[in-house]
Motif scaffolding. Sequence first.
Motif, PDB file in Angstrom:
ATOM      1  N   MET A 264       0.860  -0.868  -0.095  1.00 46.29           N
ATOM      2  CA  MET A 264      -0.095  -0.216   0.058  1.00 46.29           C
ATOM      3  C   MET A 264       0.906   1.564   0.411  1.00 46.29           C
ATOM      4  SD  MET A 264      -3.084   0.729   2.291  1.00 46.29           S
ATOM      5  CE  MET A 264      -2.503   2.565   3.862  1.00 46.29           C
ATOM      6  N   SER A 265       0.043   2.067  -0.684  1.00 45.27           N
ATOM      7  CA  SER A 265       1.313   3.486  -1.190  1.00 45.27           C
ATOM      8  C   SER A 265       0.456   4.477  -0.693  1.00 45.27           C
ATOM      9  CB  SER A 265       2.139   3.299  -2.091  1.00 45.27           C
ATOM     10  OG  SER A 265       2.909   4.521  -2.004  1.00 45.27           O
ATOM     11  N   LEU A 266       1.091   5.826   0.733  1.00 47.30           N
ATOM     12  CA  LEU A 266      -0.436   6.635   0.761  1.00 47.30           C
ATOM     13  C   LEU A 266       0.205   7.778  -0.228  1.00 47.30           C
ATOM     14  CD1 LEU A 266       0.263   6.278   4.566  1.00 47.30           C
ATOM     15  CD2 LEU A 266      -1.997   5.391   3.212  1.00 47.30           C
ATOM     16  N   THR A 267      -0.932   8.547  -0.653  1.00 43.09           N
ATOM     17  CA  THR A 267      -1.029   9.465  -1.218  1.00 43.09           C
ATOM     18  C   THR A 267      -0.570  10.682  -0.425  1.00 43.09           C
ATOM     19  OG1 THR A 267      -2.788  10.915  -0.673  1.00 43.09           O
ATOM     20  CG2 THR A 267      -2.472   8.981  -2.920  1.00 43.09           C
ATOM     21  N   GLU A 268       0.691  11.375  -0.827  1.00 43.99           N
ATOM     22  CA  GLU A 268       0.961  12.811  -0.394  1.00 43.99           C
ATOM     23  C   GLU A 268      -0.655  13.205   1.134  1.00 43.99           C
ATOM     24  OE1 GLU A 268       3.487  15.685   1.360  1.00 43.99           O
ATOM     25  OE2 GLU A 268       4.291  13.484   0.495  1.00 43.99           O
ATOM     26  N   ASP A 269      -1.526  13.320   0.489  1.00 44.95           N
ATOM     27  CA  ASP A 269      -2.823  14.356   1.030  1.00 44.95           C
ATOM     28  C   ASP A 269      -3.221  13.614   2.559  1.00 44.95           C
ATOM     29  OD1 ASP A 269      -4.934  15.776   1.615  1.00 44.95           O
ATOM     30  OD2 ASP A 269      -6.455  14.498   1.332  1.00 44.95           O
ATOM     31  N   GLN A 270      -3.188  11.780   2.467  1.00 43.75           N
ATOM     32  CA  GLN A 270      -3.158  11.065   3.111  1.00 43.75           C
ATOM     33  C   GLN A 270      -1.759  11.229   4.420  1.00 43.75           C
ATOM     34  OE1 GLN A 270      -3.543   7.298   0.879  1.00 43.75           O
ATOM     35  NE2 GLN A 270      -5.598   7.515   0.646  1.00 43.75           N
ATOM     36  N   ARG A 271      -0.673  10.750   3.915  1.00 41.47           N
ATOM     37  CA  ARG A 271       0.430  11.241   4.926  1.00 41.47           C
ATOM     38  C   ARG A 271       0.297  12.052   5.947  1.00 41.47           C
ATOM     39  NH1 ARG A 271       5.682  10.050   1.840  1.00 41.47           N
ATOM     40  NH2 ARG A 271       5.517   7.761   1.392  1.00 41.47           N
ATOM     41  N   GLN A 272      -0.532  13.670   4.888  1.00 43.09           N
ATOM     42  CA  GLN A 272      -0.658  14.702   5.996  1.00 43.09           C
ATOM     43  C   GLN A 272      -1.324  14.970   6.633  1.00 43.09           C
ATOM     44  OE1 GLN A 272       2.123  17.215   5.688  1.00 43.09           O
ATOM     45  NE2 GLN A 272       3.155  16.204   4.450  1.00 43.09           N
ATOM     46  N   ARG A 273      -2.389  14.454   6.222  1.00 42.05           N
ATOM     47  CA  ARG A 273      -3.654  13.796   7.344  1.00 42.05           C
ATOM     48  C   ARG A 273      -3.236  12.646   8.491  1.00 42.05           C
ATOM     49  NH1 ARG A 273      -9.984  12.006   5.550  1.00 42.05           N
ATOM     50  NH2 ARG A 273     -10.518  12.387   7.397  1.00 42.05           N
ATOM     51  N   LEU A 274      -2.490  11.771   8.418  1.00 44.12           N
ATOM     52  CA  LEU A 274      -1.754  11.178   9.789  1.00 44.12           C
ATOM     53  C   LEU A 274      -1.175  12.115   9.991  1.00 44.12           C
ATOM     54  CD1 LEU A 274      -0.703   7.205   7.394  1.00 44.12           C
ATOM     55  CD2 LEU A 274      -2.742   8.329   9.665  1.00 44.12           C
TER      56      LEU A 274
ATOM     57  N   SER B 137       5.982   5.264  10.318  1.00 42.88           N
ATOM     58  CA  SER B 137       6.518   4.440   9.825  1.00 42.88           C
ATOM     59  C   SER B 137       5.172   3.310   9.359  1.00 42.88           C
ATOM     60  CB  SER B 137       7.442   3.737  10.575  1.00 42.88           C
ATOM     61  OG  SER B 137       8.655   4.821  10.680  1.00 42.88           O
ATOM     62  N   VAL B 138       4.877   3.291   8.059  1.00 46.32           N
ATOM     63  CA  VAL B 138       3.648   2.489   7.859  1.00 46.32           C
ATOM     64  C   VAL B 138       4.160   0.793   6.951  1.00 46.32           C
ATOM     65  CG1 VAL B 138       1.766   1.612   7.137  1.00 46.32           C
ATOM     66  CG2 VAL B 138       2.195   4.443   7.320  1.00 46.32           C
ATOM     67  N   LEU B 139       4.317  -0.524   8.168  1.00 43.53           N
ATOM     68  CA  LEU B 139       4.892  -1.959   8.414  1.00 43.53           C
ATOM     69  C   LEU B 139       4.888  -2.435   7.802  1.00 43.53           C
ATOM     70  CD1 LEU B 139       5.978  -0.338  11.232  1.00 43.53           C
ATOM     71  CD2 LEU B 139       6.611  -2.973  12.072  1.00 43.53           C
ATOM     72  N   ALA B 140       5.370  -2.903   6.314  1.00 49.56           N
ATOM     73  CA  ALA B 140       4.542  -4.227   5.933  1.00 49.56           C
ATOM     74  C   ALA B 140       4.712  -5.550   6.552  1.00 49.56           C
ATOM     75  CB  ALA B 140       5.739  -4.434   4.640  1.00 49.56           C
ATOM     76  N   PRO B 141       4.095  -6.881   6.593  1.00 54.78           N
ATOM     77  CA  PRO B 141       3.795  -7.456   7.216  1.00 54.78           C
ATOM     78  C   PRO B 141       5.722  -7.960   7.443  1.00 54.78           C
ATOM     79  CG  PRO B 141       2.437  -7.551   5.752  1.00 54.78           C
ATOM     80  CD  PRO B 141       3.031  -6.218   5.282  1.00 54.78           C
ATOM     81  N   ALA B 142       5.743  -8.784   8.124  1.00 53.34           N
ATOM     82  CA  ALA B 142       7.261  -9.026   8.489  1.00 53.34           C
ATOM     83  C   ALA B 142       6.288 -10.574   8.146  1.00 53.34           C
ATOM     84  CB  ALA B 142       7.268  -9.367  10.207  1.00 53.34           C
TER      85      ALA B 142
ATOM     86  N   THR C 287       9.430  -0.497   5.476  1.00 52.65           N
ATOM     87  CA  THR C 287       8.256  -0.200   5.625  1.00 52.65           C
ATOM     88  C   THR C 287       7.989   1.254   5.112  1.00 52.65           C
ATOM     89  OG1 THR C 287       9.713   2.137   6.955  1.00 52.65           O
ATOM     90  CG2 THR C 287       8.906   0.503   8.589  1.00 52.65           C
ATOM     91  N   GLU C 288       6.877   2.170   4.860  1.00 51.09           N
ATOM     92  CA  GLU C 288       6.624   3.060   4.085  1.00 51.09           C
ATOM     93  C   GLU C 288       6.676   4.965   5.447  1.00 51.09           C
ATOM     94  OE1 GLU C 288       3.349   5.724   1.841  1.00 51.09           O
ATOM     95  OE2 GLU C 288       3.241   3.705   1.885  1.00 51.09           O
ATOM     96  N   SER C 289       7.854   5.378   4.637  1.00 49.31           N
ATOM     97  CA  SER C 289       8.424   6.344   6.423  1.00 49.31           C
ATOM     98  C   SER C 289       8.258   7.827   5.886  1.00 49.31           C
ATOM     99  CB  SER C 289       9.549   5.944   6.748  1.00 49.31           C
ATOM    100  OG  SER C 289       9.600   5.159   7.229  1.00 49.31           O
ATOM    101  N   PHE C 290       7.433   8.640   6.771  1.00 50.73           N
ATOM    102  CA  PHE C 290       7.326  10.109   6.199  1.00 50.73           C
ATOM    103  C   PHE C 290       7.448  10.663   7.640  1.00 50.73           C
ATOM    104  CE2 PHE C 290       2.969   8.037   6.693  1.00 50.73           C
ATOM    105  CZ  PHE C 290       2.412   8.130   7.035  1.00 50.73           C
TER     106      PHE C 290
END
Length: 185
Positions: free
Chosen positions: A1-11, A103-108, A181-184
């Motif tokens: 899953m990849s988050l949009t810039e808007d979703q990242r800012q919202r989180l 950091s949003v983790l992918a399953p280990a 991770t997807e980190s921002f």
Amino acid sequence: MSLTEDQRQRLLALARQSISHGLQTGRPLTVELSDYPGELSAHRATFVTLERAGQLRGCIGMLEARRPLAEDVAENAFAAAFRDPRFPPLRDSELAGLDLHISVLAPAEPLPVASEADLLQQLRPGVDGLILQEGGRRATFLPAVWDDLPEPARFLNHLKQKAGLPAAYWSDSLRFFRYTTESFG
């Protein structure tokens, strides 16, 4: 899953709101999942890292997805600010200079290894987060830790120490798992 810039800012805004709410009430912000689109209410594991002036100020997270993403971020932001045992609870005066990273983790995935040398060969510096398990001990380093410990042997030795083991420790009962991770922030 990849988050949009808007979703990242919202989180990131949600994490800051949960910390502000915590300063006022002593509790994390309650998340209304109906306010968040499907991607932000899917079950995902996260870590929230807090820094002040480039120094760690708190880091708490989950290794397994147990709750919706938005809820996980709110809970972990609060916990990083007020429950990280390495630091005193965050004070009001610290909020303005606080940098938040999510950091949003992918399953280990299990990382079968035959030896420490085998493990060191399989590690992908800058990419892999690593979980170490030995009996009842467990520790992890997020991929961002490679910035401070870029050599696989040092990365592993520090992770062993984080788990309460000697840096030179090795056993056939050690278990490893890797994740990305997807980190921002």
